[in-house]
Scaffold this motif. Structure first.
Motif, PDB file in Angstrom:
ATOM      1  N   GLY B  34       0.816  -1.204   0.000  1.00  0.00           N
ATOM      2  CA  GLY B  34       0.000   0.000   0.000  1.00  0.00           C
ATOM      3  C   GLY B  34       0.846   1.248   0.000  1.00  0.00           C
ATOM      4  O   GLY B  34       0.765   2.056   0.910  1.00  0.00           O
ATOM      5  N   ASP B  35       1.664   1.422  -1.011  1.00  0.00           N
ATOM      6  CA  ASP B  35       2.526   2.596  -1.091  1.00  0.00           C
ATOM      7  C   ASP B  35       2.171   3.447  -2.295  1.00  0.00           C
ATOM      8  O   ASP B  35       1.360   3.058  -3.128  1.00  0.00           O
ATOM      9  N   HIS B 149       8.184   4.411   3.412  1.00  0.00           N
ATOM     10  CA  HIS B 149       6.895   3.767   3.186  1.00  0.00           C
ATOM     11  C   HIS B 149       5.781   4.517   3.894  1.00  0.00           C
ATOM     12  O   HIS B 149       6.026   5.462   4.631  1.00  0.00           O
ATOM     13  N   ARG B 150       4.563   4.037   3.630  1.00  0.00           N
ATOM     14  CA  ARG B 150       3.436   4.588   4.387  1.00  0.00           C
ATOM     15  C   ARG B 150       3.447   4.024   5.809  1.00  0.00           C
ATOM     16  O   ARG B 150       2.897   4.645   6.718  1.00  0.00           O
ATOM     17  N   TYR B 151       4.014   2.861   5.957  1.00  0.00           N
ATOM     18  CA  TYR B 151       4.139   2.301   7.312  1.00  0.00           C
ATOM     19  C   TYR B 151       5.438   2.808   7.921  1.00  0.00           C
ATOM     20  O   TYR B 151       6.334   3.251   7.203  1.00  0.00           O
ATOM     21  N   SER B 205       7.624   7.705   8.092  1.00  0.00           N
ATOM     22  CA  SER B 205       6.611   7.317   7.097  1.00  0.00           C
ATOM     23  C   SER B 205       6.325   8.534   6.231  1.00  0.00           C
ATOM     24  O   SER B 205       6.566   9.673   6.654  1.00  0.00           O
ATOM     25  N   ARG B 222      -3.255   3.741   9.190  1.00  0.00           N
ATOM     26  CA  ARG B 222      -3.608   2.323   9.043  1.00  0.00           C
ATOM     27  C   ARG B 222      -2.360   1.489   8.725  1.00  0.00           C
ATOM     28  O   ARG B 222      -2.132   0.449   9.330  1.00  0.00           O
ATOM     29  N   GLU B 223      -1.568   1.951   7.766  1.00  0.00           N
ATOM     30  CA  GLU B 223      -0.374   1.196   7.367  1.00  0.00           C
ATOM     31  C   GLU B 223       0.650   1.149   8.504  1.00  0.00           C
ATOM     32  O   GLU B 223       1.392   0.174   8.640  1.00  0.00           O
ATOM     33  N   SER B 224       0.688   2.202   9.318  1.00  0.00           N
ATOM     34  CA  SER B 224       1.665   2.277  10.414  1.00  0.00           C
ATOM     35  C   SER B 224       1.110   1.717  11.725  1.00  0.00           C
ATOM     36  O   SER B 224       1.837   1.610  12.710  1.00  0.00           O
TER      37      SER B 224
END
Lengths: 316, 316
Positions: B34-35, B149-151, B205, B222-224
């Motif tokens: 999900g990036d 990343h998004r996380y 992130s 959410r991703e993190s």
């Protein structure tokens, strides 16, 4: 890549001038040589990049399945990578559809993944969008330490083509006569990635014949500053295409025979590789590569059976 | 990348469910996290790939110049690369138009090249096609040794945003009132490539806010697997947007003030970078990066001024 679609239904050969002008503008503005894909020097190797847009009315006749649409969208980009002798690293696919229909999208993605699998690569990303007409844009990235260009052919080299010719024309005939299963089968061509890589060590020039054999011969000759002389009887024609022309008319009317060779020379969009190499390199070619010698590079013009071959192309 | 266009004119926030479902299908089928862009491990670094489709009715209001169309088409892909902290290596642009109008194509390519120049990269290839609606697909390729990343956000990190918010919403207002020159100027946003690279060493992130600030906050949280709490008064709003809302109605009607903050939170398509980092990293950030701290990552929900922030997005 750098090609212009127009309707498959309109046949081939008419309104090229305007499109050539627009291509010229793009070439002026874009840092791009006359190759099947763009090259980026990166850490002592080349990244090879190509992007292709396909859409419903031009590229997918009635009867084309979602899987075939996905397969073919990816295969055209893999063919561009193959023509450079590149190892694919990944594919991106952008899909636009008026309804974002789930079954259609699933089918397209399944076909796209299957085609990636066939070439040992992966679908790594994408985009979706809403658009009045189903439109697909695939982007291929590959790597080649020694990319093969359209230039490089030497006078005296053999001119060769992989596989058989007329596959797409045969598929279109079968779509027209509603032999849908076989038509879809033919439409899902196997991109010549493995053969392209195997040929890269030996070929002096290479191109895929998505613009038609005649135009591709002219492009390769022009970029290499050679001529070439090919022989009609050497051209390997797919049996489906000869069958698609009714045998009655074949025996009685020479114009029908002419239309077979016209389809082979000027019709698209076949995705075989056209390449040149010195005769001495023949023994070194990996026997897994299916190819046919169709003529020789020369110091003269582009000839078929001694006659000038018109530079009429199929622009997809 | 991996985003779904719908008409800018329809505003934001309504028919997301169906599009989320289609996105889910793509994520299932495609090797993609999900990036903002896809990653390919290549020779001890990452190649970063992104593709975006834009078209006339959804993305370019009446009055958008050809140059702006070309600029913006490239800028959206460069923004995806920026959000990963990637150095761009090259851009491909596929253009489809019903008429292949030379002036239009020249203008688009000039804008695309200018945008590439602004980010220190090049237009390396493309494709042209005929389609009933002007459609552009840009593909960006970049490199990042340490992609962001998004996380990765940690509870306690500061939540920050680059530049100012509401630029595209302001441009749309100006297009609507036919202040075309300023609207085009705002529409040609500078992709935050340089800032993204400078932030990559510190950010835990990062994401671009092309889907709107609220949805981007939710995606990042959410991703993190964190929450975040932001403060409305900290949000840096572009003056053009506050000016675009008639001051009379602003002073008299709270719903108009609400529409300003709604535009900031839920409108798109801004291309600033939303990122998190530990407070201790602040002194190390290159002073060339313009950014604002707007809140903190938490163990809770996604809040604005202590209230739950709805996950309504702008899907472009």
């Amino acid at each position: 890549m750098v090609a212009i679609s127009r309707a498959i239904q309109t046949g081939y050969g008419s309104e090229i001038m305007r499109e050539q002008e627009v291509l010229k503008i793009i070439r002026e503005q874009v840092a791009e040589a006359g190759d099947d894909a763009a090259l980026l020097l990166f850490r002592n190797t080349y990244l090879i990049l190509t992007t292709d847009m396909l859409h419903r009315t031009s590229d997918f006749p009635e009867g084309t399945t979602a899987r075939t649409i996905g397969w073919r969208s990816v295969a055209v980009s893999l063919s561009d990578l193959a023509a450079m002798g590149a190892q694919p690293l990944g594919i991106l696919l952008a899909v636009a559809d008026p309804k974002l229909d789930e079954e259609l999208i699933r089918g397209i993605l399944a076909g796209a993944r299957a085609c990636c699998d066939s070439a040992g690569t992966r679908l790594v990303g994408g985009d979706i969008d809403r658009l009045d007409e189903l439109t697909l844009v695939s982007t291929g990235i590959g790597e080649a330490k020694r990319p093969v260009h359209r230039y490089g052919a030497q006078s005296g080299d053999l001119v060769c083509v992989t596989g058989v010719l007329g596959r797409t024309q045969a598929a279109l005939s079968l779509f027209a006569t509603e032999e849908i299963a076989r038509a879809n089968d033919l439409f899902c061509f196997l991109p010549r990635v493995d053969w392209g890589i195997k040929l890269a060590a030996h070929a002096t020039s290479m191109i895929d014949i998505s613009d038609g054999l005649a135009h591709s011969l002219h492009l390769l000759a022009r970029e290499s500053r050679v001529g070439c002389s090919i022989e009609e009887e050497l051209l390997p024609v797919i049996p489906d295409l000869t069958q698609a022309i009714p045998s009655a008319s074949r025996s009685e009317a020479s114009h029908t025979v002419a239309s077979l060779i016209e389809a082979i020379l000027f019709g698209g969009e076949d995705y075989e590789l056209l390449f040149t190499l010195p005769e001495s390199a023949i023994p070194a070619i990996n026997p897994a590569v299916h190819y046919t010698v169709i003529g020789r590079a020369t110091d003269g013009a582009v000839l078929i059976d001694g006659y000038k071959l018109p530079d009429r192309g199929y622009e997809h």
